[in-house]
Design an enzyme around this catalytic site. Structure first.
Site, PDB file in Angstrom:
ATOM      1  N   GLU A   7       0.827  -1.230   0.000  1.00  8.43           N
ATOM      2  CA  GLU A   7       0.000   0.000   0.000  1.00  8.43           C
ATOM      3  C   GLU A   7       0.848   1.260   0.000  1.00  8.43           C
ATOM      4  OE1 GLU A   7      -3.336  -1.226  -1.019  1.00  8.43           O
ATOM      5  OE2 GLU A   7      -2.925   0.879  -0.770  1.00  8.43           O
TER       6      GLU A   7
HETATM    7  C1  LIG Z   1       2.473  -9.785   0.339  1.00  9.51           C
HETATM    8  C2  LIG Z   1       2.273  -8.690  -0.670  1.00  9.51           C
HETATM    9  C3  LIG Z   1       1.001  -8.334  -1.048  1.00  9.51           C
HETATM   10  C4  LIG Z   1       0.804  -7.332  -2.019  1.00  9.51           C
HETATM   11  N1  LIG Z   1      -0.458  -7.055  -2.454  1.00  9.51           N
HETATM   12  C5  LIG Z   1      -0.615  -6.261  -3.564  1.00  9.51           C
HETATM   13  C6  LIG Z   1      -1.881  -6.133  -4.202  1.00  9.51           C
HETATM   14  O1  LIG Z   1      -2.894  -6.680  -3.754  1.00  9.51           O
HETATM   15  N2  LIG Z   1      -1.953  -5.378  -5.343  1.00  9.51           N
HETATM   16  C7  LIG Z   1      -0.872  -4.754  -5.875  1.00  9.51           C
HETATM   17  O2  LIG Z   1      -1.011  -4.108  -6.895  1.00  9.51           O
HETATM   18  N3  LIG Z   1       0.345  -4.845  -5.275  1.00  9.51           N
HETATM   19  C8  LIG Z   1       0.497  -5.587  -4.146  1.00  9.51           C
HETATM   20  N4  LIG Z   1       1.730  -5.722  -3.556  1.00  9.51           N
HETATM   21  C9  LIG Z   1       2.839  -4.971  -4.093  1.00  9.51           C
HETATM   22  C10 LIG Z   1       3.297  -3.859  -3.175  1.00  9.51           C
HETATM   23  O3  LIG Z   1       2.335  -2.828  -3.144  1.00  9.51           O
HETATM   24  C11 LIG Z   1       4.669  -3.411  -3.642  1.00  9.51           C
HETATM   25  O4  LIG Z   1       5.585  -4.433  -3.257  1.00  9.51           O
HETATM   26  C12 LIG Z   1       5.086  -2.073  -3.090  1.00  9.51           C
HETATM   27  O5  LIG Z   1       4.296  -1.043  -3.632  1.00  9.51           O
HETATM   28  C13 LIG Z   1       6.562  -1.747  -3.363  1.00  9.51           C
HETATM   29  O6  LIG Z   1       6.894  -1.969  -4.699  1.00  9.51           O
HETATM   30  P1  LIG Z   1       8.184  -2.868  -5.050  1.00  9.51           P
HETATM   31  O7  LIG Z   1       8.036  -4.150  -4.306  1.00  9.51           O
HETATM   32  O8  LIG Z   1       8.315  -2.936  -6.504  1.00  9.51           O
HETATM   33  O9  LIG Z   1       9.374  -2.100  -4.405  1.00  9.51           O
HETATM   34  P2  LIG Z   1      10.216  -0.897  -5.135  1.00  9.51           P
HETATM   35  O10 LIG Z   1       9.275   0.084  -5.716  1.00  9.51           O
HETATM   36  O11 LIG Z   1      11.223  -1.523  -6.035  1.00  9.51           O
HETATM   37  O12 LIG Z   1      10.916  -0.254  -3.877  1.00  9.51           O
HETATM   38  C14 LIG Z   1      12.120  -0.770  -3.280  1.00  9.51           C
HETATM   39  C15 LIG Z   1      12.575   0.237  -2.215  1.00  9.51           C
HETATM   40  O13 LIG Z   1      12.888   1.486  -2.849  1.00  9.51           O
HETATM   41  C16 LIG Z   1      12.140   2.539  -2.272  1.00  9.51           C
HETATM   42  N5  LIG Z   1      11.756   3.479  -3.328  1.00  9.51           N
HETATM   43  C17 LIG Z   1      11.156   3.204  -4.505  1.00  9.51           C
HETATM   44  N6  LIG Z   1      10.942   4.340  -5.192  1.00  9.51           N
HETATM   45  C18 LIG Z   1      11.406   5.349  -4.451  1.00  9.51           C
HETATM   46  C19 LIG Z   1      11.448   6.769  -4.610  1.00  9.51           C
HETATM   47  N7  LIG Z   1      10.958   7.370  -5.685  1.00  9.51           N
HETATM   48  N8  LIG Z   1      11.998   7.502  -3.619  1.00  9.51           N
HETATM   49  C20 LIG Z   1      12.481   6.914  -2.505  1.00  9.51           C
HETATM   50  N9  LIG Z   1      12.460   5.581  -2.302  1.00  9.51           N
HETATM   51  C21 LIG Z   1      11.921   4.806  -3.255  1.00  9.51           C
HETATM   52  C22 LIG Z   1      10.942   1.891  -1.617  1.00  9.51           C
HETATM   53  O14 LIG Z   1      10.453   2.658  -0.527  1.00  9.51           O
HETATM   54  C23 LIG Z   1      11.509   0.547  -1.172  1.00  9.51           C
HETATM   55  O15 LIG Z   1      12.105   0.671   0.079  1.00  9.51           O
HETATM   56  C24 LIG Z   1       1.931  -6.672  -2.558  1.00  9.51           C
HETATM   57  C25 LIG Z   1       3.218  -7.014  -2.137  1.00  9.51           C
HETATM   58  C26 LIG Z   1       3.402  -8.017  -1.235  1.00  9.51           C
HETATM   59  C27 LIG Z   1       4.812  -8.415  -0.855  1.00  9.51           C
END
Ligand SMILES: Cc1cc2nc3c(=O)[nH]c(=O)nc-3n(C[C@H](O)[C@H](O)[C@H](O)COP(=O)(O)OP(=O)(O)OC[C@H]3O[C@@H](n4cnc5c(N)ncnc54)[C@H](O)[C@@H]3O)c2cc1C
Length: 593
Positions: free
Chosen positions: A439
């Site tokens: 989220e």
């Molecule tokens: C168990 C689980 C359930 C989920 N359920 C859903 C769901 O129902 N629907 C759905 O669509 N998604 C879902 N997700 C996805 C989840 O919302 C994402 O994992 C989350 O938004 C982070 O994206 P990412 O994993 O690609 O991390 P990334 O975006 O790759 O981020 C990696 C790190 O970099 C940081 N970061 C990224 N961009 C920036 C920036 N611009 N400035 C500073 N820091 C930054 C982040 O804070 C994080 O610490 C789920 C994930 C999990 C693990």
């Protein structure tokens, strides 16, 4: 030890600290009475403790196996969900026109705390359905509403949220899923979504996926994203279920925690294209999704409170049972329960106080969200909306951060047994860890707070909030009650630190935005300490005016502990925000790969 819903503390926080009673008296929620609120909370507490909590540990072990595209939920989950919808819990806040009870969001958030304390893997499922209902109710055509909302509101069908793709997580501008018009008003959806919570399961006959995708020739970036409704089964004109849509669960992730929440890789349109319907306007999908995400952020925030509460209850019970060490005067063959040791007392009180503060922030956010819709006048609605906007990132990030911290402290109180799975303390820590990530990660919440929320109404919204906090500190000082100790002084010092950091932050945003971003996370913690401390102090003032009782004495002691033992971190946080940016940014040598 199993979870017992702290109904009295939940009701006190909701009705007194977050101000629900004041709104009930004003008639903001029609004929809803305090008695009815108490009755709903009592029954939710019973359901969470007796029906959901027993599913938690077995669900963790069983997981959500996938076979031939079908996910089997753990034993007992389907029956519990059926009872849950029969009890009317799914429809609590749903719109009346579609069979909902239109009760306040604040009441829903309080019940969500209890479902999630019972089991976070259970609680997250309905959260997404609530968000889907809100997005459809606000943005979908009448036809889509008539077809889908009654079944979603009743809980007969569940909803999902499909944003994430392998290359597009926090950065949705990179999203690639496609939507082609089929010439009959529907669209053909193709693409892969990952990490989709409750993407496939056997709790309901149909699953309604809300999917972000790009239309042909859509602009690049976030302005070219549209929102589509894609059901697992197509729905016939008479409302019965028709053909299977071209959407399938390809795999279920193996995760650190919330094992009973199926996290799915979803393939849309591998064959002919999944049939989807546009929700809202073309290329405005992210706006529609934000309707869903704002409430979902608060719902995830309350997961942090929920898991912290469960971890605290379990650690407290263990600390009363486990005997180690002596107090002066005891013989070598005796031992005291570890709760007698000052270090354990401090740990338990820190757990209790952080949980109570996060709960207060979440409930205040929920009441503000309700008032943004239901306040009598336009000015009241605008002020409430700004308060909700300001508090939502705090509710999400602070609560889920402390969820992990408190669950970790819970393991520590158990000593070695905390690391052993049988006690359940380890599961709380594993489950808690996802909430700061999904989220919108907590880092993204902090950036949202600093870059979008501080500037609302030219800074007046945050100034009004700080003014309210100051007011509480003044009332505490004026009350001058011995049981309050140094609470008033500590709150004042915390708010001083917050003002100093806010002034710096607003200036940095204009002159040097990277410096502001470097301090965003400690700034969020700082404002949450001030907000949480003041909320608990408001509770202490109210508790002091009520009949003396152990519960009211505990509320005053918790508020004082928070002000005197947790809030002093505010000075350090302010210094980190104001003075730490250079060392964050000047890191090329240290962070070179
Ligand atoms: C168990 C689980 C359930 C989920 N359920 C859903 C769901 O129902 N629907 C759905 O669509 N998604 C879902 N997700 C996805 C989840 O919302 C994402 O994992 C989350 O938004 C982070 O994206 P990412 O994993 O690609 O991390 P990334 O975006 O790759 O981020 C990696 C790190 O970099 C940081 N970061 C990224 N961009 C920036 C920036 N611009 N400035 C500073 N820091 C930054 C982040 O804070 C994080 O610490 C789920 C994930 C999990 C693990």
């Amino acid at each position: 030890m199993s979870y017992r819903a702290p109904v009295s503390d939940i009701a006190f926080t909701l009705r007194h600290i977050a101000g629900l009673d004041r709104e009930l008296e004003r008639g903001t929620f029609g004929d809803l009475s305090a008695d009815l609120v108490d009755a709903v909370l009592e029954e939710a507490g019973r359901f969470a403790s007796e029906e959901i909590a027993p599913l938690n540990a077995p669900g963790d072990k069983f997981g959500t196996p996938l076979q031939d595209g079908a996910v089997t939920m753990p034993p007992g989950w389907k029956e519990a969900y059926a009872k849950w919808i029969e009890g009317g819990w799914a429809s609590l806040t749903g719109p009346e026109a579609f069979g909902g009870q239109a009760l306040p969001m604040a009441l829903s958030i309080a019940t969500q705390e209890m479902w999630n304390s019972g089991s976070m893997a259970y609680g997250i499922g309905p959260t997404l359905t609530f968000g889907a209902i809100e997005a459809l109710h606000t943005h979908a055509s009448d036809e889509l509403k008539q077809t889908y909302l009654p079944k979603l509101v009743s809980g007969e069908w569940m909803g999902t949220m499909n944003l994430t793709e392998p290359q597009a997580g926090s950065d949705l501008a990179l999203l690639r899923a496609r939507a082609e018009p089929r010439g009959d008003g529907t669209y053909s959806i193709k693409g892969t979504k990952i990490f989709i919570t409750y993407g496939e399961h056997d709790l309901t006959d149909n699953i309604v996926h809300l999917v972000l995708a790009r239309l042909p020739d859509a602009p690049t970036g976030t302005r070219g994203i549209s929102l589509f409704l894609v059901p697992k089964f197509l729905v016939n004109d008479d409302g019965s279920l028709g053909a299977r849509n071209d959407v399938r669960c390809q795999s279920v992730e193996h995760k650190l925690g919330i094992h009973a929440s199926p996290t799915c890789v979803m393939a849309f349109g591998d064959n002919d294209g999944a049939v989807g319907w546009l929700v809202g306007e073309e290329n405005r999908g992210l706006n529609c999704m934000f309707t869903m995400m704002n409430n979902a952020r608060l719902s995830v925030g309350i997961q942090g409170v929920a898991i912290a509460e469960t971890a605290y209850q379990q650690a407290l019970a263990y600390a009363h049972e486990r005997k180690q060490g002596r107090v002066p005067g005891m013989s070598q063959d005796e031992a005291v329960p570890i709760v007698a040791h000052p270090d354990i007392k401090r740990t338990l009180m820190t757990m209790r106080a952080l949980t109570a503060a996060a709960r207060a922030i979440c409930y205040e956010t929920a009441v503000a969200t309700d008032l943004a819709h239901r306040s009598a006048d336009e000015a009241g609605r605008k002020a409430a909306q700004e308060r909700a906007n300001l508090l939502t990132p705090l509710a999400k990030a602070f609560s889920t951060d402390i969820g992990v911290e408190v669950a970790s402290m819970g393991v520590q109180v158990h000593g070695g047994m905390g690391f052993i799975e049988e006690t359940g303390a380890a599961q709380h820590l594993r489950d808690a860890r996802i909430a700061p990530i999904y989220e919108g990660t907590n880092g993204i919440q902090a950036i949202d707070l600093v870059t979008r929320k501080l500037s609302m109404s030219g800074g007046a919204a945050v100034a009004a909030y700080i003014g309210d906090l100051r007011d509480v500190a003044r009332q505490v000082a004026e009350a001058n009650h011995p049981a309050f100790g140094r609470m008033g002084d500590r709150l004042d010092a915390t708010i001083d630190a917050l003002e100093r950091a806010t002034t710096w932050m607003v200036a940095a945003l204009k002159s040097n935005p990277d410096h502001a971003l470097a301090g965003a996370t400690p700034y969020l913690r700082l404002i949450a300490l001030a907000g949480g401390g003041a909320a608990l102090a408001r509770g202490a003032l109210i508790a002091h005016g009520l009949e003396a009782s152990p519960a009211n004495a505990a509320r005053i002691a918790t508020a004082r502990f928070f002000a005197e033992n947790v809030c002093p971190a505010a000075d350090g946080l302010a210094e980190t925000v104001v003075g730490g940016a250079d060392t964050v940014l000047d890191t090329d040598a240290a962070l070179a790969s």
